[in-house]
Design a protein around this motif. Structure first.
Motif, mmCIF file in Angstrom:
data_model
loop_
_atom_site.group_PDB
_atom_site.id
_atom_site.type_symbol
_atom_site.label_atom_id
_atom_site.label_comp_id
_atom_site.label_asym_id
_atom_site.label_seq_id
_atom_site.Cartn_x
_atom_site.Cartn_y
_atom_site.Cartn_z
ATOM 1 N N LEU A 209 40.470 133.436 -7.576
ATOM 2 C CA LEU A 209 40.990 132.218 -8.197
ATOM 3 C C LEU A 209 42.216 132.480 -9.063
ATOM 4 C CD1 LEU A 209 37.454 130.977 -9.077
ATOM 5 C CD2 LEU A 209 39.021 129.726 -7.576
ATOM 6 N N GLY A 210 42.606 133.717 -9.193
ATOM 7 C CA GLY A 210 43.772 134.050 -10.000
ATOM 8 C C GLY A 210 43.500 133.860 -11.478
ATOM 9 N N GLY A 211 44.572 133.837 -12.244
ATOM 10 C CA GLY A 211 44.471 133.586 -13.675
ATOM 11 C C GLY A 211 44.356 132.097 -13.939
ATOM 12 N N SER A 212 44.252 131.724 -15.205
ATOM 13 C CA SER A 212 44.034 130.321 -15.551
ATOM 14 C C SER A 212 45.172 129.405 -15.117
ATOM 15 C CB SER A 212 43.800 130.180 -17.061
ATOM 16 O OG SER A 212 44.948 130.610 -17.767
ATOM 17 N N VAL B 158 28.358 134.861 -8.711
ATOM 18 C CA VAL B 158 28.624 135.225 -10.091
ATOM 19 C C VAL B 158 30.130 135.331 -10.299
ATOM 20 C CG1 VAL B 158 26.437 136.460 -10.439
ATOM 21 C CG2 VAL B 158 28.447 137.705 -9.643
ATOM 22 N N GLU B 159 30.536 135.141 -11.534
ATOM 23 C CA GLU B 159 31.948 135.257 -11.889
ATOM 24 C C GLU B 159 32.242 136.674 -12.354
ATOM 25 O OE1 GLU B 159 35.233 133.024 -14.757
ATOM 26 O OE2 GLU B 159 33.131 132.424 -14.833
ATOM 27 N N ASP B 160 33.422 137.148 -12.012
ATOM 28 C CA ASP B 160 33.876 138.460 -12.476
ATOM 29 C C ASP B 160 35.368 138.344 -12.781
ATOM 30 O OD1 ASP B 160 33.841 141.131 -13.202
ATOM 31 O OD2 ASP B 160 33.494 141.896 -11.177
ATOM 32 N N HIS B 161 35.928 139.369 -13.414
ATOM 33 C CA HIS B 161 37.330 139.315 -13.843
ATOM 34 C C HIS B 161 38.073 140.623 -13.561
ATOM 35 C CE1 HIS B 161 36.276 135.571 -15.791
ATOM 36 N NE2 HIS B 161 35.226 136.184 -16.269
#
Length: 118
Positions: free
Chosen positions: A39-42, A19-22
């Protein structure tokens, strides 16, 4: 860079139970409530993975380093996405290795089952 990062994110989130989290304003992939790839920021130019088998190889990459905040002591490595010796297949291998270290055994078994039928 964004293309490689996006492909790695898609790969990571396709793994069983991922799952993705932030947290901390960056993208991570988790399994069983635990992060297996940062993965860091965009606009990030690095990824961070937990490695055992490939740890020395990852650290040999130009610009790679043990992850800060004490995570490096636990096998976490931060790797540049565009270092000369880095390829998308290699990064995927490292994301999968990190997943296998962090994921519950039943999900690793599920991944192995998927791979034998591919």
């Amino acid at each position: 860079m964004a293309g490689v990062r996006a492909k790695l994110k898609d790969f990571a989130l396709a793994l069983p139970g991922a799952v993705e989290d932030h947290p901390w304003g960056e993208d991570v992939a988790k399994v069983g409530g635990k992060v297996f790839v940062f993965l860091g920021g965009s606009r990030s130019r690095t990824i961070t993975v937990k490695l055992v088998e490939s740890h020395a190889h990852a650290l040999s990459i130009e610009g790679a380093e043990p992850t800060g905040y004490g995570l490096g002591k636990s096998g976490w490595v931060t790797v540049p996405l565009r270092a000369p010796a880095v390829s998308l297949p290699l990064l995927r291998d490292w994301v999968e290795e990190s997943y296998r270290i962090v994921a519950p055994r039943r999900l690793v078994a599920e991944l192995d089952e998927q791979l034998t039928h591919t």
